[in-house]
Design a protein around this motif. Structure first.
Motif, PDB file in Angstrom:
ATOM      1  N   ARG A   1      49.002  -3.981  89.028  1.00 53.60           N
ATOM      2  CA  ARG A   1      49.285  -4.664  87.835  1.00 53.60           C
ATOM      3  C   ARG A   1      47.917  -4.146  86.939  1.00 53.60           C
ATOM      4  N   SER A   2      47.010  -4.080  87.413  1.00 53.38           N
ATOM      5  CA  SER A   2      45.735  -3.491  86.687  1.00 53.38           C
ATOM      6  C   SER A   2      46.205  -2.208  85.719  1.00 53.38           C
ATOM      7  N   MET A   3      46.865  -1.197  86.501  1.00 52.36           N
ATOM      8  CA  MET A   3      47.134   0.085  86.009  1.00 52.36           C
ATOM      9  C   MET A   3      48.339  -0.139  84.687  1.00 52.36           C
ATOM     10  N   ARG A   4      49.056  -1.332  85.086  1.00 54.76           N
ATOM     11  CA  ARG A   4      50.202  -1.399  83.978  1.00 54.76           C
ATOM     12  C   ARG A   4      49.340  -2.172  82.672  1.00 54.76           C
ATOM     13  N   LYS A   5      48.337  -2.866  82.916  1.00 54.51           N
ATOM     14  CA  LYS A   5      47.525  -3.199  81.886  1.00 54.51           C
ATOM     15  C   LYS A   5      46.979  -2.035  80.898  1.00 54.51           C
ATOM     16  N   ILE A   6      46.231  -1.182  81.831  1.00 56.98           N
ATOM     17  CA  ILE A   6      45.710   0.024  81.467  1.00 56.98           C
ATOM     18  C   ILE A   6      46.701   0.857  80.484  1.00 56.98           C
TER      19      ILE A   6
END
Length: 253
Positions: free
Chosen positions: A84-89
């Motif tokens: 999820r955090s990588m998709r935000k990046i």
């Protein structure tokens, strides 16, 4: 010391010990060989699959006395799924335009490189590198080396603007090796270091390349521990390449 490659011998040397840059109180030693001549690309393919890295025209791998903390790792690009955090990046950086270029150093790249070192690694061994040092790092390569530039796009025009990140990369038949990345240190919210790795994974998948080689993971080193986030990731050891266990819940950013 030498071993036999595909029809040619591979001579190796062992360096003298110097203080370890990752673990306090440890000493670092490397086994090295020169990449030269027409067989360099093939030799690099063999060595990279055995956990070696490249610097200029030298392939190296840690060979420290009594320590095996440096573990070669590579991301399995075909099976990668961003967290999820990588998709935000990825979403935060969707306005950047990436271009894969020849390994030709530019003044613009060097200025960004120098700002990055000063802000992020002002106590490291690369501090003080001048334009000629940078040019040598980029251009002194006997293999397929390229620079990926990441630039802002100009609103409403779609044109490339300011250079905000770059990654020196080596390209092989089975993947891309991230040699060195640098980026605008003030853009902390963009997590550009992570974004570069994510972009490389996507590019490898697009080109049908199975792996992204990330160098060494060092247990206990905050500088290196981030590499475990990119699952699935394989580590090289006595049994060859083996998948590492995923991070425990709550460890990821």
């Amino acid at each position: 010391m030498s071993v036999q490659g595909r029809g040619f011998p591979i001579p190796f040397l062992v360096t003298t010990e110097v203080p370890c840059p990752y673990l306090p109180g440890r000493m670092e030693r490397k086994i090295i060989t020169e990449l030269s001549g027409a067989q360099s690309p093939e030799l690099f393919e063999i060595l990279s699959r055995a956990g070696f890295r490249r610097s200029h025209s030298i392939a190296y791998r840690p060979a420290c006395v009594g320590c095996r903390a440096c573990v070669p790792v590579r991301i399995v690009a075909s099976d990668f799924a961003p967290s999820r955090s990588m998709r935000k990046i990825l979403a935060r950086n969707q306005g950047l335009r990436a271009t894969v270029t020849e390994a030709l150093p530019t003044q613009e790249q060097f200025k960004l490189f120098a700002r990055y070192l000063e802000a992020r690694h002002n106590d490291g061994e690369m501090v003080g590198m001048g334009p000629q040092d940078y040019a040598s790092m980029v251009g002194d390569s006997p293999v397929d080396t390229r620079i990926v530039e990441f630039r802002e796009t100009r609103p409403g025009k779609g044109e490339s603007g300011k250079l905000v990140a770059a990654c020196l990369t080596d390209w092989g038949k089975d993947g891309i090796s991230a040699v060195y990345s640098f980026f605008e240190p003030n853009l902390t919210r963009n997590s550009l270091g992570s974004f570069i790795v994510l972009w490389l994974i996507g590019e490898a998948r697009r080109r049908g390349l199975p792996y992204i080689y990330l160098g060494y993971w060092v247990a206990g080193s905050q500088k290196m521990d981030y590499k475990r986030r990119y699952q699935p990731i394989e580590a090289y050891g006595a049994a060859g390449w083996v998948r590492m266990p995923a991070e425990e819940p709550g460890e990821q950013e």
